[in-house]
Write a protein that holds these residues in place. Structure first.
Motif, short mmCIF file in Angstrom:
data_model
loop_
_atom_site.label_atom_id
_atom_site.label_comp_id
_atom_site.label_asym_id
_atom_site.label_seq_id
_atom_site.Cartn_x
_atom_site.Cartn_y
_atom_site.Cartn_z
N ASP A 7 46.31 52.22 55.42
CA ASP A 7 47.74 51.91 55.26
C ASP A 7 47.96 50.54 54.64
O ASP A 7 49.04 49.95 54.80
CB ASP A 7 48.48 52.00 56.60
CG ASP A 7 48.45 53.40 57.18
OD1 ASP A 7 48.43 54.36 56.37
OD2 ASP A 7 48.42 53.54 58.41
N ARG A 8 46.96 50.02 53.95
CA ARG A 8 47.12 48.74 53.27
C ARG A 8 46.99 48.96 51.76
O ARG A 8 46.14 49.73 51.30
CB ARG A 8 46.05 47.72 53.71
CG ARG A 8 46.21 47.19 55.13
CD ARG A 8 45.33 45.97 55.30
NE ARG A 8 45.39 45.42 56.65
CZ ARG A 8 44.47 45.60 57.58
NH1 ARG A 8 43.41 46.32 57.30
NH2 ARG A 8 44.59 45.06 58.78
N GLU A 9 47.83 48.25 51.03
CA GLU A 9 47.74 48.24 49.57
C GLU A 9 46.90 47.03 49.18
O GLU A 9 47.32 45.88 49.37
CB GLU A 9 49.13 48.15 48.94
CG GLU A 9 50.08 49.26 49.35
CD GLU A 9 49.82 50.55 48.59
OE1 GLU A 9 49.12 50.49 47.56
OE2 GLU A 9 50.32 51.60 49.02
N LEU A 10 45.68 47.26 48.67
CA LEU A 10 44.74 46.17 48.42
C LEU A 10 44.39 46.10 46.94
O LEU A 10 44.14 47.12 46.29
CB LEU A 10 43.44 46.37 49.22
CG LEU A 10 43.58 46.49 50.75
CD1 LEU A 10 42.23 46.75 51.38
CD2 LEU A 10 44.22 45.24 51.33
N ASP A 11 44.37 44.87 46.41
CA ASP A 11 43.84 44.60 45.08
C ASP A 11 42.46 43.99 45.24
O ASP A 11 42.28 43.01 45.99
CB ASP A 11 44.74 43.64 44.30
CG ASP A 11 46.00 44.34 43.79
OD1 ASP A 11 45.99 45.58 43.73
OD2 ASP A 11 46.97 43.64 43.45
N VAL A 12 41.46 44.55 44.56
CA VAL A 12 40.08 44.08 44.65
C VAL A 12 39.71 43.41 43.32
O VAL A 12 39.85 44.03 42.26
CB VAL A 12 39.11 45.24 44.96
CG1 VAL A 12 37.67 44.72 45.02
CG2 VAL A 12 39.49 45.90 46.27
N TYR A 13 39.27 42.16 43.40
CA TYR A 13 38.87 41.39 42.22
C TYR A 13 37.37 41.12 42.28
O TYR A 13 36.83 40.79 43.34
CB TYR A 13 39.62 40.05 42.16
CG TYR A 13 41.12 40.20 42.09
CD1 TYR A 13 41.77 40.35 40.88
CD2 TYR A 13 41.88 40.21 43.26
CE1 TYR A 13 43.15 40.48 40.82
CE2 TYR A 13 43.26 40.35 43.21
CZ TYR A 13 43.89 40.48 41.99
OH TYR A 13 45.25 40.62 41.93
N LYS A 14 36.71 41.25 41.13
CA LYS A 14 35.27 40.96 41.03
C LYS A 14 35.04 40.08 39.82
O LYS A 14 35.61 40.32 38.75
CB LYS A 14 34.45 42.25 40.89
CG LYS A 14 34.63 43.23 42.04
CD LYS A 14 33.87 44.51 41.77
CE LYS A 14 34.18 45.57 42.81
NZ LYS A 14 33.51 46.85 42.50
N ALA A 15 34.19 39.07 40.01
CA ALA A 15 33.89 38.16 38.90
C ALA A 15 32.47 37.63 39.06
O ALA A 15 32.04 37.31 40.17
CB ALA A 15 34.89 37.00 38.86
N SER A 16 31.76 37.55 37.94
CA SER A 16 30.40 36.99 37.95
C SER A 16 30.48 35.47 37.98
O SER A 16 31.41 34.87 37.45
CB SER A 16 29.62 37.44 36.72
OG SER A 16 29.49 38.86 36.70
N VAL A 17 29.47 34.84 38.62
CA VAL A 17 29.37 33.39 38.70
C VAL A 17 28.34 32.93 37.68
O VAL A 17 27.27 33.54 37.54
CB VAL A 17 28.97 32.94 40.12
CG1 VAL A 17 28.85 31.43 40.20
CG2 VAL A 17 30.01 33.43 41.12
N ALA A 18 28.66 31.85 36.96
CA ALA A 18 27.79 31.40 35.87
C ALA A 18 26.40 31.03 36.37
O ALA A 18 25.40 31.24 35.68
CB ALA A 18 28.42 30.20 35.16
N THR A 19 26.30 30.50 37.59
CA THR A 19 25.00 30.08 38.13
C THR A 19 24.25 31.21 38.81
O THR A 19 23.17 31.00 39.35
CB THR A 19 25.21 28.94 39.13
OG1 THR A 19 26.13 29.36 40.15
CG2 THR A 19 25.76 27.70 38.44
#
Length: 506
Positions: A301-313
């Motif tokens: 019952d939650r509206e969730l936005d999932v973000y993914k990002a690579s780290v340079a190191t």
């Protein structure tokens, strides 16, 4: 990196010093073994010289016995001693092959022995001679024996001199090696002290660095905990290295399944409790991706936005943002806009309909005033019923205008019980047959100051909401009663003042 340089800086000199100590120790052992070998060699040479003298004396004893007794059995010791002396001299020459002095002495000894035995051989040929010749031969043998003894004594003295010389040289070398060993030990001790000091300093620096890193980690964790969004960092191998409580809460992860430096993303993907969203949340971003990957999911019952990002190191971040309130707010805004549009439409229709009712009402009033109508009771009753219907229609348009917010508030003294009774028919038509309406009106009900149209509008909205909450049908109870709110209640509810009120419960 600095620690590695420190280890090399300490280890290389320490290794060199230890190698020097090991070399000196080995050299000392070699020299000691060589010195012991020379000592054994010296005593072996001395023993060999003494053996030459002993065997010469044995041969001389046999010679004297034969000369005095002329018995042949005394020749056996002489011959045996003579053979041993020859062998002893050969051994002596081999043992002193590296010593020219002793080699010359060996030659002299060999010459003396040869002369001694040659003289004895001549004496044997004169065995029947006079006593004077025998004494002369014995004297000559004695002199040569003394010369032989002196040479042997000189050889022994030479060997003892060499022994002392070699022992002194050994002692000097040993003292030098001991001095080097002591110096190396001092250097080793100094190197160890320097190494210990550097290691202590390095450990202090490491302790300070570790404390600083721990402080930074604590600050980072505290910062993460202040963020409402869920955040987690995974290494390139998928090891969980940092996360906040919101990450666990929003995804409903069991705390036992989120442990720093232990939990791997593969374990989270296979966890039974979050399997429906595991691939969407815990699939790492593409290594070559430079932007932020965004997905929207609905979970518990939650509206969730999932973000993914690579780290340079190395590694990657996963962020989870709860958009439930925003989505609901947008839904409310859309509903409000929809209701506003409906209100505008309703207000326009009600306004036009009210104009029509006014025309109808005016014409009905004129018709009732007609003399012919006054003379016909049945017609007058019908017209009065029509006028009543127009009045009810006017009240309905008033309610619609109030719903559309086009009618100004007009508070006045109102009997809420009467308002509910008047609205009963309209509520039944509005709610439908599957909703049973029950009214509970308390006795001695107080009048209240309110806009009756607004009260009707509020009551209608509450009734509609109640109907929507009972899709299968049910019972709607409308209750009105007196209520006295004291100071304690008013203190807990800032929008209320203490006093007497009329309660309307739906």
């Amino acid at each position: 990196m600095a620690a590695n340089r420190l280890v090399l800086l300490v280890a290389v000199p320490l290794f060199l010093v230890m190698a020097l100590v090991a070399y000196l120790t080995i050299q000392f052992a070699i020299n000691e073994r060589a010195a012991q070998g020379w000592v054994r060699h010296t005593y072996e040479v001395i023993g060999q010289l003494e053996q030459v003298l002993s065997d010469s004396l044995d041969a001389e004893t046999g010679q004297h016995g034969f000369l005095l007794t002329h018995k042949p059995e005394f020749l056996a010791p002489y011959q045996a001693g003579r053979s041993r002396v020859t062998a002893d001299l050969g051994t002596f020459q081999k043992l002193t092959a590296d010593n020219p002095t002793q080699q010359r002495r060996a030659a002299r000894l060999e010459r003396l022995v040869h002369e001694r035995f040659s003289a004895f051989d001549a004496t044997l040929q004169q065995a029947g001679g006079s006593a004077e010749s025998l004494n002369a031969a014995l004297e000559t043998g004695r002199q040569r024996m003394e010369a032989l003894r002196r040479e042997i004594t000189g050889g022994v003295a030479e060997e003892r001199r060499l022994l002392v010389q070699r022992d002194n040289a050994r002692r000097e070398t040993e003292n030098l090696e001991i001095a080097f060993a002591i110096g190396a030990g001092v250097l080793t001790l100094g190197a160890l002290l320097i190494a210990a000091a550097m290691l202590v300093r390095n450990n202090v620096s490491l302790g300070i660095s570790e404390k600083a890193r721990a402080n930074e980690a604590a600050i980072l964790q505290a910062t993460l905990e202040t963020v409402r969004e869920g955040i987690a960092y995974f290494t390139s191998e998928g090891l969980l290295c940092a996360f906040n409580a919101s990450f666990v809460t929003l995804l409903d992860l069991p705390p036992a399944n989120a442990v720093l430096q232990k939990t791997r993303i593969s374990e989270l993907k296979t966890h039974e409790g979050i399997r429906p969203i595991a691939d969407q949340v815990f699939t790492p971003p593409d290594p070559g991706q430079t932007g932020v990957e965004t997905q929207h999911i609905v979970w518990n019952d939650r509206e969730l936005d999932v973000y993914k990002a690579s780290v340079a190191t190395g590694g990657f971040l996963i962020g989870v943002v709860d958009q439930t309130d925003r989505v609901r707010a947008e839904s409310i805004v859309r509903q409000s806009q929809k209701m506003e549009a409906v209100g505008h439409l309703t207000g326009g229709v009600a306004h036009d309909f009210n104009n029509l009712l006014q025309v109808i009402s005016a014409n009905l009033d004129l018709a009732v005033a007609n003399a012919g109508v006054q003379a016909d009771p049945r017609l007058r009753e019908r017209l009065q019923n029509a006028i009543g219907a127009v009045a009810r229609g006017s009240r309905l348009t008033g309610q619609l205008l109030a719903f559309a917010r086009r009618q100004a508030l007009a508070p006045k003294s109102v009997d809420l019980g009467r308002v509910i009774r008047d609205m009963s028919d309209m509520l039944r038509r509005t709610l439908g047959e599957n909703i049973q309406i029950e009214t509970v009106l308390a006795g001695g009900l107080w009048n209240t100051l309110a806009d009756p149209n607004q009260v009707e509008n509020i009551l209608l909205n509450l009734a509609i909401n109640a109907r929507d909450a009972m899709p299968e049908g049910g019972k709607l109870t409308l209750e009105v009663a007196n209520a006295a709110l004291d100071d304690a209640y008013a203190a807990r509810h800032a929008e209320v003042e203490a006093g007497q009120y009329v309660m309307l419960a739906v």
